[in-house]
Scaffold this active site. Sequence first.
Site, PDB file in Angstrom:
ATOM      1  N   GLU A 137       0.864  -1.207  -0.047  1.00  0.00           N
ATOM      2  CA  GLU A 137       0.132  -0.082   0.053  1.00  0.00           C
ATOM      3  C   GLU A 137       0.825   1.312   0.164  1.00  0.00           C
ATOM      4  O   GLU A 137       1.855   1.229   0.874  1.00  0.00           O
ATOM      5  CB  GLU A 137      -0.850   0.173   1.159  1.00  0.00           C
TER       6      GLU A 137
ATOM      7  N   ASP B 260       9.984   6.839   1.117  1.00  0.00           N
ATOM      8  CA  ASP B 260       9.244   7.111  -0.217  1.00  0.00           C
ATOM      9  C   ASP B 260       8.701   5.752  -0.838  1.00  0.00           C
ATOM     10  O   ASP B 260       9.858   4.943  -0.743  1.00  0.00           O
ATOM     11  CB  ASP B 260      10.387   7.636  -0.923  1.00  0.00           C
TER      12      ASP B 260
ATOM     13  N   ASP C 262      -2.649  12.391  -4.135  1.00  0.00           N
ATOM     14  CA  ASP C 262      -3.007  14.029  -4.342  1.00  0.00           C
ATOM     15  C   ASP C 262      -3.113  14.127  -6.008  1.00  0.00           C
ATOM     16  O   ASP C 262      -2.450  13.817  -6.747  1.00  0.00           O
ATOM     17  CB  ASP C 262      -1.480  14.828  -3.915  1.00  0.00           C
TER      18      ASP C 262
ATOM     19  N   THR D 293     -13.441   5.111   3.998  1.00  0.00           N
ATOM     20  CA  THR D 293     -12.775   5.898   4.959  1.00  0.00           C
ATOM     21  C   THR D 293     -13.781   7.015   5.348  1.00  0.00           C
ATOM     22  O   THR D 293     -14.543   7.590   4.848  1.00  0.00           O
ATOM     23  CB  THR D 293     -11.341   6.428   4.503  1.00  0.00           C
TER      24      THR D 293
ATOM     25  N   PHE E  67     -12.463  10.033   5.286  1.00  0.00           N
ATOM     26  CA  PHE E  67     -12.409  10.896   4.349  1.00  0.00           C
ATOM     27  C   PHE E  67     -13.483  10.822   3.093  1.00  0.00           C
ATOM     28  O   PHE E  67     -13.988  11.596   2.454  1.00  0.00           O
ATOM     29  CB  PHE E  67     -10.886  10.716   3.891  1.00  0.00           C
ATOM     30  N   GLU E  68     -13.627   9.537   2.840  1.00  0.00           N
ATOM     31  CA  GLU E  68     -14.621   9.107   1.663  1.00  0.00           C
ATOM     32  C   GLU E  68     -15.942   9.612   2.211  1.00  0.00           C
ATOM     33  O   GLU E  68     -16.632  10.143   1.274  1.00  0.00           O
ATOM     34  CB  GLU E  68     -14.436   7.795   1.172  1.00  0.00           C
TER      35      GLU E  68
END
Length: 239
Positions: free
Chosen positions: A69, A121, A144, A217, A219-220
Amino acid sequence: MTEPSESPIALEAERPMRTIKSFVMRAGRMTEGQQRGLEQGLPKFGLELGDGLRDFDEVFGRRAPRTFEIGFGMGHSTLEMAAAAPEQDFIGVEVHRPGVGALLNGLLTQRMDNVRVYSCDALEVLRQCVADASLERVLLFFPDPWHKARHHKRRIVQPAFAELVRSKLKLGGVLHMATDWQPYAEHMLEVMNAAPGYRNQAADGQYVPRPQERPVTKFERRGERLGHGVWDLKFERID
């Protein structure tokens, strides 16, 4: 989730090298639980980029289907997915330290052992630490979108990204992406439809319905209340 941006994997030789990280650093304060996660969880679940190529059968102590992920944010979805599939292993990458601490604290609290975490990263982890043809899934949820046209080159989903992910997926492995920004969904679809070695799993060649295995989520849900759509894409490695 920490919002990844594009990191060019192969630049034309005549162009000057410019490294763009696959993330944007976000500041944030630590809660006690997050600090506990970092202090007690990192020694148990944390992995280091500097250790290079890893044998994940050895890391997890078993052979199992593996999901990678990119940018797990605060780790809520990762915890939910891993708890629902204890027979699978999950490798999560995130640079936002409170998010890393939150996931690690959750693993400690729930006494889970099928997740390992990198805090660096994600694209460098794929390049340096993950063997070719070793993953069942790669997840990229709500990266993003870099809305402004002059920033589109920073988007993580680019042809070079598709090729890197394809090299790490097993035949039949799946890249699963989701976004709540329709122009970015269209960009993802364009890039992936042109990428060699993939098949779009959507019956109409567009987007798949939200897969049951992807948790909804906060957020969703917030986006849905504001009338935002969410687009899921699944592309299978066929070559």
